[in-house]
Write a protein that holds these residues in place. Structure first.
Motif, PDB file in Angstrom:
ATOM      1  N   LEU A 137      -3.294   2.486   9.997  1.00  0.00           N
ATOM      2  CA  LEU A 137      -2.166   3.102   9.307  1.00  0.00           C
ATOM      3  C   LEU A 137      -2.463   4.563   8.970  1.00  0.00           C
ATOM      4  CD1 LEU A 137       0.595   2.862   7.930  1.00  0.00           C
ATOM      5  CD2 LEU A 137      -0.586   2.004   5.884  1.00  0.00           C
ATOM      6  N   ILE A 138      -3.695   4.777   8.504  1.00  0.00           N
ATOM      7  CA  ILE A 138      -4.073   6.149   8.147  1.00  0.00           C
ATOM      8  C   ILE A 138      -4.118   7.034   9.388  1.00  0.00           C
ATOM      9  CG2 ILE A 138      -5.980   7.553   7.271  1.00  0.00           C
ATOM     10  CD1 ILE A 138      -6.536   5.245   5.308  1.00  0.00           C
ATOM     11  N   ALA A 139      -4.609   6.463  10.507  1.00  0.00           N
ATOM     12  CA  ALA A 139      -4.615   7.239  11.758  1.00  0.00           C
ATOM     13  C   ALA A 139      -3.196   7.629  12.160  1.00  0.00           C
ATOM     14  CB  ALA A 139      -5.281   6.433  12.866  1.00  0.00           C
ATOM     15  N   LYS A 140      -2.276   6.641  11.979  1.00  0.00           N
ATOM     16  CA  LYS A 140      -0.875   6.929  12.282  1.00  0.00           C
ATOM     17  C   LYS A 140      -0.333   8.012  11.359  1.00  0.00           C
ATOM     18  CE  LYS A 140       3.642   4.683  12.714  1.00  0.00           C
ATOM     19  NZ  LYS A 140       4.394   3.402  12.595  1.00  0.00           N
ATOM     20  N   LEU A 141      -0.661   7.883  10.057  1.00  0.00           N
ATOM     21  CA  LEU A 141      -0.225   8.900   9.102  1.00  0.00           C
ATOM     22  C   LEU A 141      -0.850  10.261   9.414  1.00  0.00           C
ATOM     23  CD1 LEU A 141      -0.427   6.855   5.759  1.00  0.00           C
ATOM     24  CD2 LEU A 141       1.650   7.556   6.993  1.00  0.00           C
ATOM     25  N   SER A 142      -2.123  10.220   9.865  1.00  0.00           N
ATOM     26  CA  SER A 142      -2.793  11.475  10.217  1.00  0.00           C
ATOM     27  C   SER A 142      -2.121  12.135  11.409  1.00  0.00           C
ATOM     28  CB  SER A 142      -4.271  11.209  10.517  1.00  0.00           C
ATOM     29  OG  SER A 142      -4.930  10.697   9.383  1.00  0.00           O
ATOM     30  N   ARG A 143      -1.763  11.299  12.407  1.00  0.00           N
ATOM     31  CA  ARG A 143      -1.045  11.846  13.565  1.00  0.00           C
ATOM     32  C   ARG A 143       0.297  12.426  13.155  1.00  0.00           C
ATOM     33  NH1 ARG A 143      -3.191   7.166  16.042  1.00  0.00           N
ATOM     34  NH2 ARG A 143      -1.201   6.057  15.738  1.00  0.00           N
ATOM     35  N   GLN A 144       1.001  11.683  12.274  1.00  0.00           N
ATOM     36  CA  GLN A 144       2.279  12.184  11.793  1.00  0.00           C
ATOM     37  C   GLN A 144       2.096  13.473  11.000  1.00  0.00           C
ATOM     38  OE1 GLN A 144       5.348  10.914  12.553  1.00  0.00           O
ATOM     39  NE2 GLN A 144       6.067  12.815  11.607  1.00  0.00           N
TER      40      GLN A 144
END
Length: 634
Positions: free
Chosen positions: A187-194
């Motif tokens: 989730l954090i990786a996704k948030l980081s990408r976003q």
């Protein structure tokens, strides 16, 4: 009693907290801080409820943790993290061994140790610690069974079953932490990408706000933001900061005739040239459609002169675009800090004054700002305001200068000349007409002049002077809107004046600006019977093709040739040539500036048909002109 995190939100918050850490060192330091706070609570709790039996050990561990913080750096972070977790795990086991064994609350520290081990992401920490915890459960069970540990908790539940249950719980707890951690990391990786995408979008938005899309050059907003830095640097190194505005010539015409793609490519190629001028002291911006701005630090004004010449040479080199070899013209205006200002608004404004002054001189020239430029502009703006007031309050009036037939010496028409009656003072047209043309107010003023001239000429006819014609001067600006014929036809119809009684005077320079557009409007009016005269012939381009193509019926010889023709044989030859040429082309000729009988007689002898000048009368108010006309017919 210590409790492990009991909800997903707490774990998520912890994970996000760790993700926000700037480095591994910061993460380990944060964990040490958590455990220091934890052992402080243990010390206080022990002091209050257990007579301080473990307070020395708790304080010793706090001291150890503080010492590890001092040793913490990028190279030792993994070692320090391992020491911290093992210290806490061993403390928990020691306390359980001396008190309640498997039932001691200190064993609740194990989940915390596992959580932080998983978050540190090192299986080299997780697996040994997990194995240590399993062994500690069974070791405590064995110690209780062999009475090495005396448990204060009485229960019928098997101590070995308790150990198995706790080992199973820790195993499940550890697996849960791993699953949740992986989920949270995803989730954090996704948030980081976003976040990265948002940052990229924000940077792109900022780029669009501060940079020109077409050329990639910084725009006026960026120029404004950069100026303070440039000013500060110039103060430090003792240089002069110049703010130079460059205006391209005929860029709107290029877009209108050759197309916007051609214009865009022209700007791109010019940008490539200007970027070659950039260095540590030279910066280029695009601050308008056909406007570029240079900020240049120079040692002195001589260096600024050199740069202005260089910028003009760079601009005016021929360009090869879409099978065209195009020469670009330009003007430059320069303002200098701190003499002309210390902020963007002042320097930009004064550079604009200078560039407009350059436009009044010649193409491919430059000017430095001078106070007189601003004063002239202020006066012009004030006059524009006064002209608007004059239009609203009908302060204009027409004077009429007679047009005389040389053969009969009779008035056959009049040229309408506008005057501005400003509070009783008569303002001549050469004072306000240029301002009216520049501001566009000449369209409204010209419309009024045409209608007034038609109205007064119609009155002359009603009084019996049916042969009288009236001539009105036109400005090139009146042709630009394309509705001049409508104004003329409306005035003629309103006052029931025959179109042949109206003559519109135009200058040769009019055809140079937009020949096709002008020709179309002139033909429209000429087809309805309106006459056209070429005014001031001989002082401009004198292109005979204009006379043939623009329905001219009358040629007016400029007064500069007429006034001294008797004393200057060369001018007399010019006048004679114009008269013969116009006669051969079937054009009526009118000589302006006749001031004596001898000149009138000579013109008559040469074949000139009509004349105007002070010999008969200066421009007269309508009432006086009508009075002179009636005297002539008496």
């Amino acid at each position: 009693m210590l409790k492990p995190p009991s909800s997903f939100k707490q774990i998520a918050a912890t994970v996000l907290l760790f993700q926000d850490m700037k480095s591994r060192v910061a993460q380990v330091r944060a964990v040490i801080g958590v455990f220091i706070i934890l052992f402080l609570f243990i010390s206080i709790s022990d002091l209050l409820h257990s007579n301080g039996e473990w307070i020395i050990e708790s304080l010793a561990i706090i001291g150890l943790l503080l010492g590890l913080t001092w040793l913490l750096n990028g190279d030792t972070s993994n070692i320090v993290a391992g020491m911290v977790l093992w210290t806490v795990a061993i403390f928990a086991l020691s306390k359980a061994f001396y008190y309640d064994g498997l039932y001691d609350t200190s064993l609740l520290l194990y989940p915390f140790v596992l959580i932080f081990a998983v978050f540190f992401g090192s299986w080299a920490m997780v697996l040994p610690l997990t194995l240590f915890m399993f062994l500690s459960f069974f070791g405590l069970a064995y110690a209780v069974t062999t009475e090495l540990v005396v448990s204060n908790v009485s229960t019928h539940y098997s101590v070995w079953a308790k150990a198995i249950d706790m080992a199973a719980i820790i195993a499940v707890y550890g697996l849960g932490i791993v699953v949740i951690t992986r989920f949270m990391k995803g989730l954090i990786a996704k948030l980081s990408r976003q976040k990265a995408l948002d940052q990229a979008a924000r940077k792109e938005s900022e780029r669009r706000m501060l940079y020109d899309d077409l050329t990639g050059l910084p725009n006026n907003q960026k120029c404004k933001a950069d100026l303070n830095l440039h000013l500060s640097n110039s103060r430090k190194n003792g240089s002069i900061l110049s703010f130079i505005t460059l205006h391209m010539n005929d860029f709107n015409w290029i877009n209108a005739t050759l197309g916007h793609d051609f214009g865009s490519e022209l700007l791109v190629q010019l940008t490539r040239r200007f970027l070659k001028l950039e260095d540590d002291s030279t910066f280029v911006y695009r601050t308008g459609g056909a406007e570029f701005t240079f900020i240049k630090q120079v040692r002195d004004f001589a260096a600024l002169n050199d740069f202005c010449h260089q910028a003009i040479r760079t601009t005016t080199l021929p360009l090869s675009l879409s099978d065209y070899d195009y020469d670009v013209g330009c003007w430059l205006g320069a303002a200098v800090a701190p003499f002309d200002g210390n902020d963007f608004v002042e320097l930009y404004k004064k550079a604009q004054f200078a560039v407009y002054k350059a436009k009044e001189t010649e193409l491919n020239s430059y000017q430095f700002y001078e106070r007189q430029m601003e004063e002239s502009t202020s006066q012009r703006l004030a006059m524009v305001k006064e002209l608007k007031h004059a239009i609203e309050h009908n302060e204009f009036e027409l004077y009429y200068q007679p047009k005389v037939e040389l053969a009969s010496n009779l008035f056959v028409g009049a040229e309408a000349l506008i005057r501005w009656n400003k509070n009783g003072a008569i303002i001549p047209p050469n004072t306000f007409i240029p301002v009216a043309e520049h501001s566009g107010l000449i369209v409204e003023i010209g419309k009024w002049a045409i209608e007034t001239a038609c109205a007064e000429c119609a009155k002359w006819h009603q009084l019996g002077f049916a042969r009288m014609t009236v001539a009105v001067n036109l400005s090139p600006v009146q042709f630009k809107r394309g509705n001049l014929p409508n104004h003329v036809f409306r005035a003629l119809q309103k006052h029931q004046l025959d179109a042949s009684m109206l003559e519109l005077e135009i200058t040769e320079s009019l055809f140079i600006e937009d020949a096709v557009h002008v020709k179309q409007q002139i033909h429209t009016m000429a087809q309805k019977g309106v006459n056209f005269a070429i005014d001031d012939f001989g002082t401009g381009y004198s292109n005979l093709n204009y006379l043939a193509n623009f329905n001219a019926s009358t040629l007016k010889i400029d007064m500069s040739f007429v006034r001294n023709m008797l004393s200057n044989p060369q001018q007399q030859h010019i006048v004679n040539a114009i008269i013969k040429m116009s006669s051969a082309m079937g054009l009526v000729n009118v000589a302006e500036g006749i001031e004596d009988a001898e000149t009138a007689a000579e013109l008559k002898t040469q074949g000139c048909a009509y004349g105007q000048g002070y010999f008969w009368a200066p421009p007269l108010p309508c009432a006086e002109f009508l009075s002179r006309l009636q005297q002539q017919s008496a």
